[in-house]
Design a protein around this motif. Structure first.
Motif, PDB file in Angstrom:
ATOM      1  N   GLY A  79      35.404  44.374  55.895  1.00  0.00           N
ATOM      2  CA  GLY A  79      35.150  44.198  54.358  1.00  0.00           C
ATOM      3  C   GLY A  79      33.695  43.567  54.257  1.00  0.00           C
ATOM      4  O   GLY A  79      33.003  43.432  55.214  1.00  0.00           O
ATOM      5  N   PHE A  80      33.644  43.017  53.140  1.00  0.00           N
ATOM      6  CA  PHE A  80      32.343  42.594  52.848  1.00  0.00           C
ATOM      7  C   PHE A  80      32.644  41.611  51.432  1.00  0.00           C
ATOM      8  O   PHE A  80      33.419  41.827  50.449  1.00  0.00           O
ATOM      9  CB  PHE A  80      31.402  43.429  52.336  1.00  0.00           C
ATOM     10  N   PHE A  81      31.679  40.622  51.302  1.00  0.00           N
ATOM     11  CA  PHE A  81      31.615  39.841  50.062  1.00  0.00           C
ATOM     12  C   PHE A  81      30.177  39.960  49.481  1.00  0.00           C
ATOM     13  O   PHE A  81      29.101  40.180  50.326  1.00  0.00           O
ATOM     14  CB  PHE A  81      31.706  38.433  50.381  1.00  0.00           C
ATOM     15  N   LEU A  82      30.087  40.097  48.189  1.00  0.00           N
ATOM     16  CA  LEU A  82      28.606  39.893  47.466  1.00  0.00           C
ATOM     17  C   LEU A  82      28.467  38.553  46.923  1.00  0.00           C
ATOM     18  O   LEU A  82      29.139  38.036  46.237  1.00  0.00           O
ATOM     19  CB  LEU A  82      28.365  41.055  46.500  1.00  0.00           C
ATOM     20  N   LEU A  83      27.472  37.958  47.617  1.00  0.00           N
ATOM     21  CA  LEU A  83      27.350  36.505  47.416  1.00  0.00           C
ATOM     22  C   LEU A  83      25.999  36.286  46.637  1.00  0.00           C
ATOM     23  O   LEU A  83      24.874  36.845  46.980  1.00  0.00           O
ATOM     24  CB  LEU A  83      27.414  35.616  48.811  1.00  0.00           C
ATOM     25  N   GLU A  84      25.946  35.409  45.608  1.00  0.00           N
ATOM     26  CA  GLU A  84      24.783  34.936  44.892  1.00  0.00           C
ATOM     27  C   GLU A  84      24.360  33.580  45.496  1.00  0.00           C
ATOM     28  O   GLU A  84      25.162  32.643  45.645  1.00  0.00           O
ATOM     29  CB  GLU A  84      25.027  34.600  43.298  1.00  0.00           C
ATOM     30  N   ALA A  85      23.054  33.528  45.989  1.00  0.00           N
ATOM     31  CA  ALA A  85      22.792  32.412  46.660  1.00  0.00           C
ATOM     32  C   ALA A  85      21.079  32.041  46.327  1.00  0.00           C
ATOM     33  O   ALA A  85      20.504  33.044  45.963  1.00  0.00           O
ATOM     34  CB  ALA A  85      22.881  32.359  48.088  1.00  0.00           C
ATOM     35  N   GLN A  86      20.708  30.785  46.205  1.00  0.00           N
ATOM     36  CA  GLN A  86      19.314  30.516  46.038  1.00  0.00           C
ATOM     37  C   GLN A  86      18.429  31.262  47.018  1.00  0.00           C
ATOM     38  O   GLN A  86      17.507  31.310  46.637  1.00  0.00           O
ATOM     39  CB  GLN A  86      19.146  28.892  45.937  1.00  0.00           C
ATOM     40  N   ASP A  87      18.705  31.201  48.285  1.00  0.00           N
ATOM     41  CA  ASP A  87      17.881  31.634  49.317  1.00  0.00           C
ATOM     42  C   ASP A  87      18.885  32.027  50.616  1.00  0.00           C
ATOM     43  O   ASP A  87      19.970  31.892  50.545  1.00  0.00           O
ATOM     44  CB  ASP A  87      17.008  30.507  49.730  1.00  0.00           C
ATOM     45  N   LEU A  88      18.174  32.491  51.685  1.00  0.00           N
ATOM     46  CA  LEU A  88      19.009  32.917  52.978  1.00  0.00           C
ATOM     47  C   LEU A  88      19.653  31.602  53.435  1.00  0.00           C
ATOM     48  O   LEU A  88      20.899  31.948  53.747  1.00  0.00           O
ATOM     49  CB  LEU A  88      17.911  33.583  53.748  1.00  0.00           C
ATOM     50  N   ASP A  89      19.188  30.576  53.564  1.00  0.00           N
ATOM     51  CA  ASP A  89      19.839  29.452  54.039  1.00  0.00           C
ATOM     52  C   ASP A  89      21.258  28.980  53.320  1.00  0.00           C
ATOM     53  O   ASP A  89      22.305  28.922  53.895  1.00  0.00           O
ATOM     54  CB  ASP A  89      19.012  28.014  53.986  1.00  0.00           C
ATOM     55  N   ALA A  90      21.023  29.194  51.842  1.00  0.00           N
ATOM     56  CA  ALA A  90      22.339  28.779  51.246  1.00  0.00           C
ATOM     57  C   ALA A  90      23.352  30.194  51.467  1.00  0.00           C
ATOM     58  O   ALA A  90      24.656  29.735  51.671  1.00  0.00           O
ATOM     59  CB  ALA A  90      22.017  28.829  49.732  1.00  0.00           C
ATOM     60  N   ALA A  91      22.849  31.258  51.573  1.00  0.00           N
ATOM     61  CA  ALA A  91      23.654  32.544  51.911  1.00  0.00           C
ATOM     62  C   ALA A  91      24.419  32.175  53.296  1.00  0.00           C
ATOM     63  O   ALA A  91      25.628  32.271  53.669  1.00  0.00           O
ATOM     64  CB  ALA A  91      23.059  33.605  51.723  1.00  0.00           C
ATOM     65  N   ILE A  92      23.761  31.743  54.214  1.00  0.00           N
ATOM     66  CA  ILE A  92      24.046  31.470  55.441  1.00  0.00           C
ATOM     67  C   ILE A  92      25.127  30.442  55.459  1.00  0.00           C
ATOM     68  O   ILE A  92      26.257  30.680  56.071  1.00  0.00           O
ATOM     69  CB  ILE A  92      22.882  31.284  56.428  1.00  0.00           C
ATOM     70  N   ALA A  93      24.806  29.448  54.892  1.00  0.00           N
ATOM     71  CA  ALA A  93      25.826  28.146  54.591  1.00  0.00           C
ATOM     72  C   ALA A  93      27.307  29.043  54.128  1.00  0.00           C
ATOM     73  O   ALA A  93      28.257  28.559  54.550  1.00  0.00           O
ATOM     74  CB  ALA A  93      25.380  27.028  53.826  1.00  0.00           C
ATOM     75  N   LEU A  94      27.270  29.533  53.120  1.00  0.00           N
ATOM     76  CA  LEU A  94      28.393  30.422  52.687  1.00  0.00           C
ATOM     77  C   LEU A  94      29.127  31.263  53.495  1.00  0.00           C
ATOM     78  O   LEU A  94      30.236  31.262  53.798  1.00  0.00           O
ATOM     79  CB  LEU A  94      28.168  31.023  51.261  1.00  0.00           C
ATOM     80  N   ALA A  95      28.289  32.032  54.338  1.00  0.00           N
ATOM     81  CA  ALA A  95      28.776  32.956  55.128  1.00  0.00           C
ATOM     82  C   ALA A  95      29.474  32.168  56.391  1.00  0.00           C
ATOM     83  O   ALA A  95      30.315  32.784  57.201  1.00  0.00           O
ATOM     84  CB  ALA A  95      27.783  33.812  55.780  1.00  0.00           C
ATOM     85  N   ALA A  96      29.090  31.099  56.774  1.00  0.00           N
ATOM     86  CA  ALA A  96      29.585  30.271  57.963  1.00  0.00           C
ATOM     87  C   ALA A  96      31.217  29.721  57.416  1.00  0.00           C
ATOM     88  O   ALA A  96      31.871  29.520  58.496  1.00  0.00           O
ATOM     89  CB  ALA A  96      28.870  29.025  58.261  1.00  0.00           C
ATOM     90  N   GLN A  97      31.396  29.902  56.247  1.00  0.00           N
ATOM     91  CA  GLN A  97      32.830  29.430  55.729  1.00  0.00           C
ATOM     92  C   GLN A  97      33.672  30.672  55.790  1.00  0.00           C
ATOM     93  O   GLN A  97      35.123  30.491  55.709  1.00  0.00           O
ATOM     94  CB  GLN A  97      32.599  28.733  54.367  1.00  0.00           C
ATOM     95  N   ILE A  98      33.178  31.870  56.065  1.00  0.00           N
ATOM     96  CA  ILE A  98      34.209  33.007  55.961  1.00  0.00           C
ATOM     97  C   ILE A  98      34.657  33.025  57.201  1.00  0.00           C
ATOM     98  O   ILE A  98      34.242  32.963  58.313  1.00  0.00           O
ATOM     99  CB  ILE A  98      33.269  34.289  55.484  1.00  0.00           C
ATOM    100  N   PRO A  99      36.167  33.328  57.234  1.00  0.00           N
ATOM    101  CA  PRO A  99      36.843  33.218  58.452  1.00  0.00           C
ATOM    102  C   PRO A  99      36.454  34.020  59.767  1.00  0.00           C
ATOM    103  O   PRO A  99      36.618  33.510  60.672  1.00  0.00           O
ATOM    104  CB  PRO A  99      38.335  33.520  58.184  1.00  0.00           C
ATOM    105  N   ALA A 100      36.029  35.127  59.101  1.00  0.00           N
ATOM    106  CA  ALA A 100      35.584  36.153  60.388  1.00  0.00           C
ATOM    107  C   ALA A 100      34.324  35.392  61.026  1.00  0.00           C
ATOM    108  O   ALA A 100      34.016  35.807  62.335  1.00  0.00           O
ATOM    109  CB  ALA A 100      34.987  37.431  59.791  1.00  0.00           C
ATOM    110  N   ALA A 101      33.356  34.480  60.532  1.00  0.00           N
ATOM    111  CA  ALA A 101      32.434  34.006  61.481  1.00  0.00           C
ATOM    112  C   ALA A 101      33.043  32.991  62.393  1.00  0.00           C
ATOM    113  O   ALA A 101      32.290  32.608  63.358  1.00  0.00           O
ATOM    114  CB  ALA A 101      31.575  33.128  60.506  1.00  0.00           C
ATOM    115  N   TRP A 102      34.207  32.842  62.298  1.00  0.00           N
ATOM    116  CA  TRP A 102      35.106  31.965  63.354  1.00  0.00           C
ATOM    117  C   TRP A 102      35.442  32.606  64.811  1.00  0.00           C
ATOM    118  O   TRP A 102      35.567  31.865  65.680  1.00  0.00           O
ATOM    119  CB  TRP A 102      36.010  31.058  63.056  1.00  0.00           C
ATOM    120  N   ASN A 103      35.621  33.907  64.510  1.00  0.00           N
ATOM    121  CA  ASN A 103      36.229  34.617  65.825  1.00  0.00           C
ATOM    122  C   ASN A 103      35.706  35.934  65.581  1.00  0.00           C
ATOM    123  O   ASN A 103      36.197  36.856  66.216  1.00  0.00           O
ATOM    124  CB  ASN A 103      37.737  34.523  65.700  1.00  0.00           C
TER     125      ASN A 103
END
Length: 116
Positions: A79-103
């Motif tokens: 799947g996928f999410f479309l995320l609005e973020a200030q910059d890549l660092d903010a997008a990465i911080a959001l992505a790290a909270q997505i459960p798939a990032a954990w496993n």
């Protein structure tokens, strides 16, 4: 603000089945926490429902279809999410909270809007 696609790679599952209800609850918690940063997204049905399409000979050629995904893999596009973020660092911080990032993995890419 920039739109980023957070492309989710994780185990192949039927995300509507009771066996993954706890994991889906984690995705729901992420969606609630990320709030308005999420502008779209979808969960995909299992790879067993996929059909791969190719056109032999390029545009206008023969349409060839194959059941299933292109290749078998431990982690699949789920799947996928479309995320609005200030910059890549903010997008990465959001992505790290997505459960798939954990496993699994979450690939983050800036989106180029398509015109209609």
């Amino acid at each position: 603000m920039t739109t980023y696609a957070a492309i989710v790679y994780t185990h192949d599952a039927d995300w509507t089945s009771p066996e993954v209800a706890d994991e889906m609850a984690e995705y729901g918690a992420f969606s609630a926490a990320a709030g308005s940063a999420i502008t779209g997204g979808a969960v995909l049905h299992p790879t067993s429902t996929a059909t791969t399409v190719r056109v032999s000979g390029g545009k206008g050629g023969d349409v060839l279809t194959t059941d299933g995904p292109f290749a078998e893999a431990k982690e699949v596009l789920a799947g996928f999410f479309l995320l609005e973020a200030q910059d890549l660092d903010a997008a990465i911080a959001l992505a790290a909270q997505i459960p798939a990032a954990w496993n699994g993995a979450v690939e983050v890419r800036p989106v180029i809007p398509m015109t209609r």
